[in-house]
Every structure is written in C-alpha cells, then in structure tokens.
Design an enzyme around this catalytic site. Sequence first.
Site, PDB file in Angstrom:
ATOM      1  N   TRP A 165      71.760 -41.794 -27.342  1.00  0.00           N
ATOM      2  CA  TRP A 165      71.599 -42.868 -26.347  1.00  0.00           C
ATOM      3  C   TRP A 165      73.001 -43.233 -25.834  1.00  0.00           C
ATOM      4  CZ3 TRP A 165      71.968 -48.576 -27.506  1.00  0.00           C
ATOM      5  CH2 TRP A 165      71.517 -49.347 -26.425  1.00  0.00           C
TER       6      TRP A 165
ATOM      7  N   ASP B  66      69.456 -46.496 -36.487  1.00  0.00           N
ATOM      8  CA  ASP B  66      69.053 -47.181 -35.262  1.00  0.00           C
ATOM      9  C   ASP B  66      67.549 -46.949 -35.115  1.00  0.00           C
ATOM     10  OD1 ASP B  66      68.596 -48.224 -32.808  1.00  0.00           O
ATOM     11  OD2 ASP B  66      69.960 -46.902 -31.709  1.00  0.00           O
TER      12      ASP B  66
ATOM     13  N   LYS C  18      60.463 -52.047 -27.497  1.00  0.00           N
ATOM     14  CA  LYS C  18      59.482 -51.004 -27.162  1.00  0.00           C
ATOM     15  C   LYS C  18      58.168 -51.231 -27.901  1.00  0.00           C
ATOM     16  CE  LYS C  18      63.410 -49.092 -25.822  1.00  0.00           C
ATOM     17  NZ  LYS C  18      63.888 -48.591 -24.569  1.00  0.00           N
TER      18      LYS C  18
HETATM   19  C1  LIG Z   1      68.170 -45.205 -29.376  1.00  0.00           C
HETATM   20  C2  LIG Z   1      68.204 -46.575 -28.817  1.00  0.00           C
HETATM   21  N1  LIG Z   1      68.831 -47.551 -29.492  1.00  0.00           N
HETATM   22  C3  LIG Z   1      68.883 -48.800 -29.046  1.00  0.00           C
HETATM   23  C4  LIG Z   1      68.295 -49.152 -27.862  1.00  0.00           C
HETATM   24  C5  LIG Z   1      68.421 -50.586 -27.438  1.00  0.00           C
HETATM   25  O1  LIG Z   1      67.304 -51.168 -26.979  1.00  0.00           O
HETATM   26  P1  LIG Z   1      67.155 -52.748 -26.815  1.00  0.00           P
HETATM   27  O2  LIG Z   1      68.518 -53.338 -26.810  1.00  0.00           O
HETATM   28  O3  LIG Z   1      66.456 -52.920 -25.535  1.00  0.00           O
HETATM   29  O4  LIG Z   1      66.373 -53.176 -27.985  1.00  0.00           O
HETATM   30  C6  LIG Z   1      67.646 -48.186 -27.086  1.00  0.00           C
HETATM   31  C7  LIG Z   1      67.067 -48.506 -25.794  1.00  0.00           C
HETATM   32  O5  LIG Z   1      66.654 -47.714 -25.011  1.00  0.00           O
HETATM   33  C8  LIG Z   1      67.586 -46.867 -27.603  1.00  0.00           C
HETATM   34  O6  LIG Z   1      66.960 -45.901 -26.943  1.00  0.00           O
END
Ligand SMILES: Cc1ncc(COP(=O)(O)O)c(C=O)c1O
Length: 433
Positions: A160, A241, A277
């Site tokens: 990411w 993560d 999500k």
């Molecule tokens: C692998 C991964 N980590 C962390 C996030 C962070 O998401 P959020 O800050 O919206 O919870 C995302 C969002 O797309 C992600 O794909």
Amino acid sequence: MSEFAPAAGRLAVLTRQLCAAAASESTWEHVAQAPPDPIIGVTDAWRADTDPRKLNLGVGAYRTEDGKPFVLQAVREAERQLSADPAENKEYLPISGLPEFCRLSRGLALGPTSVAIQEGRVATVQALSGTGALRVGAEFLSTHLPPAHPRIVYLPNPTWGNHKTIFAKAGFQVREYRYFDPASRGLDFAGMTADLASAPPGSVLLLHACAHNPTGVDPDAEQWGRLLELTREGRLLPFFDMAYQGFASGDVDADAAAVRRFAEAGLELVLAQSFAKNMGLYGERAGALSVVTRSKEVAARVESQLKLVIRPMYSNPPKHGAAIAARVMGDPGLCALWKEELRGMAERIKAMRAALYDALQQRGVAGDWSFVLRQIGMFSFTGLTRPQCEQLVSKWHIHLTLDGRISMAGLSAASAPYLAEAIADVVSSGSSA
Ligand SMILES: Cc1ncc(COP(=O)(O)O)c(C=O)c1O
C-alpha cells in the site's frame, strides 16, 4: 538632532518599501505544487470524467451492484440506538480512546481464547483508522525500540503506497522484501524468505495480515508457519497491518489466523486494525493499535507511552465511529448481523472475480487469467502495463491506479463484461511497458 537621523529615516523608508513589495507577494510563493495522491487522484479523475460508461476501479471502498456506497444495516441500527440513548453525550474521549472499543477490537483480532489478552499483556489505543494506527505505531517504535535496534522497516514489494511515507516520516529507513511474482501473479515466497533471512536483527517487519493490498496474494498456512520461524530466528519485530479482517474469506476469525498464530507462539507484535472496510466506516476513522507484550506491567507502560505519542498529535480520538463499532461488536444480535453482511460483501467480490474471469475467457483474451480467481480480498493485481492502464483510462473511461491494480469491489455484473472488453482491446492492441 542626532547625526544618524537621516540614515535612520532612509532605513525606515526602505523597510516600508520592502514590506509593501512583500505584501503584494504571497509568503508561500516558493511553494511547489505537490503531485496528486496516486490513489485519491484516481477518484478525482473519475469525478471529472463526463462519459456515462465511466468506472472507478481505483478506490478501495466497497460498492453495491449499483455502484453505490454501502452503509451496513448493523451500522444504521447501532447509530439509531446511539442517538436514542440518553446516556450518550459528546464529551471528550480519553487519550487512548473508548475503552470498550479498545477491548472489543483487540478481542476481534486476537480471538476469544487469546492468552495474551487473558494475561493483560496487550496495550490497545483507539486510532484514526488503520492509517492513524500505523502512524502512531511507527512513531512509538521509532522512540522506544531499544537503542541497539536499527530503525529499519521491511515492507513488501509492492505494498500500500502510504506505508513508505508513514515509516519514513517516523524516521525509519525503508527496505523492501520481494513479495509478488509477476510471472505467476502469485507469491514470490523464495524471494521473500531470502530477503527476510538477511534482515538485520531487530528490524521491523511489516506484514499484511490478510487480503494483501495491492496484489490480493497472501501466504498460505504453511508459508505463514515458515514466516513465523524466520521472524523468531531473525529476531524481527512483526508489525501486522490488518485493514481487511473479514474481507478475504468473509470470516473475521479465518482472516485473523496469521496474527493469532504469531501471538499464540509467544511473539511480541504490533497490530494496526481498521474498521473502514469491514464495517464500511471509511469516513468515521475508527481503528485501533495494539502492542502485544510479554507482561502486564510492560503493557501498562507501553500504553502510557502511546498516550504520549497521541496527546501532542490530536489530543484524543473522535467518538462516533468507535461508538458505532463498539455497539456492533458488543451486541450479539448486531454482531451476528454485521458478520452476515460482511460475508455478503466478501461473496459479492468473489462473484465479481468469477464474472470477470468468465467474460475474459469468452473473449479469448491472451494469457492465463486464472489468477483473478486465486487472488483474494478487495483487489486484483492484473499485471497490465502502465501504457495499457493509460489506455483503459483515456479510451474506455475505466479509472484505476497505473500499476494495474483494480478494485473488484467497484465492479458489478453489468460492468464486468465491459471491463473484459476493454482489457481484451488494450491487450490485443499491443500497448506494452
Ligand atoms: C493495506 C492497508 N493498510 C491501511 C489502510 C488504511 O486504511 P484506513 O486508514 O482507511 O483505515 C489501507 C487502506 O486502503 C490499506 O489498504
């Protein structure tokens, strides 16, 4: 009158002239235009596109069959209960967030029989979704890793996009380990293990707990076992993560298997959780950061230091999203409804994989596209080249990141054949890297 008076007068005039010149020019004149965010920029381009066939396959957000954002029934009901509850108010949360949310979040991740939780060895704070959990975690590690440990983090290649910046901003040297094999469009496990075997002891190892973004490729159970051994032998610090718990398989327990396995093996680890999500709480920024430690005493001290990281950043987290997530997780009826809806989202994504694969087969598109069925979670990493992706955008109005990642969640039964037609066109027209 002093002999310096004329000079002082001239100086005053000069100062006034300089100020006048400066007033007509912005203090920020020298500031360069920053490039658009590669992922958020896709949505901006999709919004600006006026073609009725346009498709947004860039954003990592679930969409219904009609291409609409989806608010879960469990979330709507939790919100209704919250607004009707006279005990609810808008007071500040503690620095570490809503205690019930933190308790339920770590339980969801580590499971109902977690020994680490039973022994009180887990420090948990609420965070601004997954991103905030990663950022606070990286900052904590940068300050509190033992002085002899290198400030090095190993990230999968690819990963990411935000991971690199988050760790670099916290003072880490960012290194990559091999992850994706373009030939098989699967895991390069030999490359991954070779790279991790040579990582300096004490390095931080970032692992996607499930539904790897952007590839949709996860290690299998046996490979996770080997990774656990490597982590222990190499004295690496695992940082999971977990942004997609429940999205890979439709089952929150199955998707947490790797994290639970590491924790049950007695390893200390860091865990970032997001409810963006799996509860569709994208804009509510509900997430959690946990540090699994060796003792209750250490966990208490770690939590106290996490609060010191948070306090000067944003003082304390927002309440609403965490209150929703806590109600959903804490009420047996709402929790069962949520898990059913989550399974429904995961199933729809799997159905879209099948629909795209079938449509590609019908058109006889060159190459083996079975990886679309094998990859899991929200994304598929297609292996389409940058020029092919550019053609998808300019000719077909299909918006995606230029690394070839498509969000399966943005696809519908109606749009899957259109995407297949577009892929058939860009593949056969010979645009290559
Ligand atoms: C692998 C991964 N980590 C962390 C996030 C962070 O998401 P959020 O800050 O919206 O919870 C995302 C969002 O797309 C992600 O794909």
